[in-house]
Write a protein that holds these residues in place. Structure first.
Motif, PDB file in Angstrom:
ATOM      1  N   ILE A 313       0.761  -1.276  -0.170  1.00 26.79           N
ATOM      2  CA  ILE A 313      -0.059  -0.049  -0.202  1.00 26.79           C
ATOM      3  C   ILE A 313       0.803   1.251  -0.196  1.00 26.79           C
ATOM      4  CG2 ILE A 313      -1.685   1.282   1.188  1.00 26.79           C
ATOM      5  CD1 ILE A 313      -2.793  -1.469   2.385  1.00 26.79           C
ATOM      6  N   ARG A 314       0.635   2.003  -0.992  1.00 25.19           N
ATOM      7  CA  ARG A 314       1.480   3.441  -0.865  1.00 25.19           C
ATOM      8  C   ARG A 314       0.657   4.434  -0.686  1.00 25.19           C
ATOM      9  NH1 ARG A 314       3.327   4.415  -6.658  1.00 25.19           N
ATOM     10  NH2 ARG A 314       5.023   2.777  -6.159  1.00 25.19           N
ATOM     11  N   ILE A 315       1.080   5.368   0.167  1.00 27.03           N
ATOM     12  CA  ILE A 315       0.618   6.511   0.656  1.00 27.03           C
ATOM     13  C   ILE A 315       1.432   7.976   0.048  1.00 27.03           C
ATOM     14  CG2 ILE A 315      -1.046   5.478   2.525  1.00 27.03           C
ATOM     15  CD1 ILE A 315       0.973   6.826   4.358  1.00 27.03           C
ATOM     16  N   ARG A 316       1.105   8.961   0.275  1.00 30.39           N
ATOM     17  CA  ARG A 316       1.952   9.884  -0.268  1.00 30.39           C
ATOM     18  C   ARG A 316       2.755  10.505   1.001  1.00 30.39           C
ATOM     19  NH1 ARG A 316       5.019  13.909  -1.905  1.00 30.39           N
ATOM     20  NH2 ARG A 316       4.563  15.067  -3.673  1.00 30.39           N
ATOM     21  N   SER A 317       3.862  10.569   1.220  1.00 31.75           N
ATOM     22  CA  SER A 317       4.712  11.067   2.182  1.00 31.75           C
ATOM     23  C   SER A 317       4.753  12.627   1.821  1.00 31.75           C
ATOM     24  CB  SER A 317       6.215  10.483   2.328  1.00 31.75           C
ATOM     25  OG  SER A 317       6.858  11.290   3.355  1.00 31.75           O
ATOM     26  N   CYS A 318       4.483  13.366   2.714  1.00 34.91           N
ATOM     27  CA  CYS A 318       4.623  14.691   2.486  1.00 34.91           C
ATOM     28  C   CYS A 318       5.627  15.661   2.804  1.00 34.91           C
ATOM     29  CB  CYS A 318       3.329  15.483   3.204  1.00 34.91           C
ATOM     30  SG  CYS A 318       1.857  15.065   2.199  1.00 34.91           S
ATOM     31  N   SER A 319       7.010  14.768   3.203  1.00 37.01           N
ATOM     32  CA  SER A 319       8.082  15.137   3.691  1.00 37.01           C
ATOM     33  C   SER A 319       8.766  16.263   2.864  1.00 37.01           C
ATOM     34  CB  SER A 319       9.109  14.174   3.896  1.00 37.01           C
ATOM     35  OG  SER A 319       9.456  13.486   3.004  1.00 37.01           O
ATOM     36  N   TYR A 333       1.248  13.252   6.064  1.00 37.75           N
ATOM     37  CA  TYR A 333       0.790  12.304   4.819  1.00 37.75           C
ATOM     38  C   TYR A 333      -0.276  12.685   4.273  1.00 37.75           C
ATOM     39  CZ  TYR A 333       3.855   9.227   7.641  1.00 37.75           C
ATOM     40  OH  TYR A 333       5.194   8.750   8.454  1.00 37.75           O
ATOM     41  N   ARG A 334      -0.438  12.293   3.013  1.00 32.54           N
ATOM     42  CA  ARG A 334      -1.651  12.539   2.258  1.00 32.54           C
ATOM     43  C   ARG A 334      -2.123  11.071   1.825  1.00 32.54           C
ATOM     44  NH1 ARG A 334      -1.018  15.538  -3.151  1.00 32.54           N
ATOM     45  NH2 ARG A 334      -0.774  13.225  -3.912  1.00 32.54           N
ATOM     46  N   ILE A 335      -3.476  11.036   1.771  1.00 31.72           N
ATOM     47  CA  ILE A 335      -4.074   9.797   1.042  1.00 31.72           C
ATOM     48  C   ILE A 335      -5.299  10.285   0.188  1.00 31.72           C
ATOM     49  CG2 ILE A 335      -3.607   8.139   2.655  1.00 31.72           C
ATOM     50  CD1 ILE A 335      -6.342   8.422   3.910  1.00 31.72           C
ATOM     51  N   ALA A 336      -5.475   9.444  -0.706  1.00 29.22           N
ATOM     52  CA  ALA A 336      -6.691   9.616  -1.576  1.00 29.22           C
ATOM     53  C   ALA A 336      -7.770   9.047  -1.074  1.00 29.22           C
ATOM     54  CB  ALA A 336      -6.288   9.191  -2.903  1.00 29.22           C
ATOM     55  N   VAL A 337      -8.966   9.612  -1.193  1.00 30.08           N
ATOM     56  CA  VAL A 337     -10.158   8.997  -0.906  1.00 30.08           C
ATOM     57  C   VAL A 337     -10.594   7.752  -1.894  1.00 30.08           C
ATOM     58  CG1 VAL A 337     -12.730   9.322  -0.405  1.00 30.08           C
ATOM     59  CG2 VAL A 337     -10.951  10.972   0.306  1.00 30.08           C
ATOM     60  N   LYS A 338     -10.514   6.678  -1.646  1.00 23.89           N
ATOM     61  CA  LYS A 338     -10.975   5.674  -2.398  1.00 23.89           C
ATOM     62  C   LYS A 338     -12.370   4.846  -2.211  1.00 23.89           C
ATOM     63  CE  LYS A 338      -6.510   4.572  -4.241  1.00 23.89           C
ATOM     64  NZ  LYS A 338      -6.673   4.712  -5.541  1.00 23.89           N
ATOM     65  N   THR A 339     -12.756   3.812  -2.684  1.00 21.89           N
ATOM     66  CA  THR A 339     -13.621   2.922  -2.626  1.00 21.89           C
ATOM     67  C   THR A 339     -13.856   2.458  -1.266  1.00 21.89           C
ATOM     68  OG1 THR A 339     -13.070   1.012  -3.414  1.00 21.89           O
ATOM     69  CG2 THR A 339     -14.187   2.698  -4.972  1.00 21.89           C
TER      70      THR A 339
END
Length: 359
Positions: A313-319, A333-339
């Motif tokens: 599972i990949r999330i977006r590190s905002c570093s 961190y940033r995550i997309a909203v999915k199903t």
């Protein structure tokens, strides 16, 4: 050759990714009509595209109630931003931080000095009057994203109007990125598309990338009442910038108005689910309004990112976002909203990681 900076959807690690929460496109994917077109209309690849994208511009003009000559189509929002930066080439540009790094990259390529205005976590990264108060006579352009990426916060419409007026009075071009606005239930009421005549120094950026999940096709546009600026941008553009597939896909997507309602309802429900799930695990979650969420934790930098990547599972590190580096013992961190099934898998994986390692 200098290495390009990573985009949020890129990762040079060898870890296999099953679920990618780092790319914040529509959780429903592309509209069915677009998928069918790409599968069946392969002869489009044999045709030169219309250099002016006349049919698509007219369709967008009818939807947005603006003259078609106020629309310039481009190869995604990134090309539009680069064209605007090169056409304007201001001595200085003002950009809030954190925000999308592509703004600064475009203006730096044009030789402009970038000045940042920090958005503050104690103010929930809200855009405040400090922004237009910072716009001085030496500022040639300013950039705003509404809702902002990566915070997901939408600006107050009255404050945006005041900022546009402030820029107009000083002859400063305001670039307003509305690429995520379509995800908001009241996005159509918040848009400044119909105010380009009122604010000739306003340039609005839109793209099909996010709402129609078409990052690979590259389709975006600029909307402005400044005919001279659009002409300068068009003169800098390569002659076959928008492919036949991209133009046809844009027309097919616009023919499905129900796609917006279905998307907004799913995003609204799943954003609540993710917010509550993350909060239960002890994360601080910014109350965003877009199709993604920004959250933080008191932990070693990259720990959660790496632990999730080991689970596919990949999330977006905002570093690497300016203003969101690892500070005061917090990682962002940033995550997309999915199903729902995908979101459940993410929350379950985070629960396991927290239980096993205490991250």
């Amino acid at each position: 050759m200098r290495e390009r900076p990573l985009h949020g959807g890129e990762d040079r690690s060898a870890a296999p990714v099953v679920l990618d929460f780092s790319v914040n496109t529509n959780p429903l994917g592309m509209p069915p009509a677009v998928r069918q077109l790409l599968r069946e209309e392969t002869s489009l690849a044999e045709q030169y595209p219309d250099r002016t994208a006349k049919a698509l511009r007219e369709s967008l003009a009818a939807k947005w109630k603006v003259p078609p000559e106020q629309i310039l189509m481009g190869n995604g929002a990134s090309e539009i931003l680069m064209l605007a930066a090169l056409a304007l080439a201001p001595k200085e540009v003002l950009i809030p931080s954190p925000s999308f790094s592509g703004y600064a990259r475009a203006f730096e390529a044009a030789g402009s000095a970038v000045r940042y205005l920090p958005l503050l976590p104690e103010e929930q990264f809200e855009l405040t009057e400090r922004f237009f108060a910072e716009i001085s006579c030496g500022t040639g352009a300013a950039v705003l994203c509404n809702p902002n990426n990566p915070t997901g916060r939408a600006a107050d419409p009255a404050l945006l109007a005041e900022t546009a007026k402030h820029c107009e009075e000083r002859g400063i071009t305001l670039i307003l990125d509305e690429c995520f606005l379509s995800f908001l239930p009241d996005g159509e009421a918040r848009t400044f598309l119909t105010r380009t005549k009122e604010f000739p120094h306003l340039l609005i950026v839109r793209a099909a990338t996010k709402i129609f999940a078409l990052p690979g096709l590259r389709l975006g546009c600029a909307v402005s009442g400044n005919a001279a600026l659009l002409a300068r941008m068009a003169a800098l553009q390569s002659e076959w910038s928008v492919s036949s597939f991209a133009q046809a896909a844009g027309l097919a997507a616009l023919a499905d108005p129900d796609w917006y309602d279905a998307t907004r309802e799913l995003v609204r429900k799943e954003r609540v689910y993710l917010t509550e799930g993350l909060a239960r695990e002890g994360f601080w979650v910014l109350p965003g309004e877009a199709n993604f969420l920004l959250f933080s934790a008191e932990e070693a930098e990259e720990a959660l990112y790496e632990a999730l990547l080991l689970r596919g599972i990949r999330i977006r590190s905002c570093s690497n976002f300016r203003g969101l580096g690892h500070q005061n013992g917090r990682s962002w961190y940033r995550i997309a909203v999915k199903t729902r099934p995908e979101n459940e898998q993410l929350i379950r994986a985070i629960q396991e990681i927290r239980h096993e390692s205490g991250i």
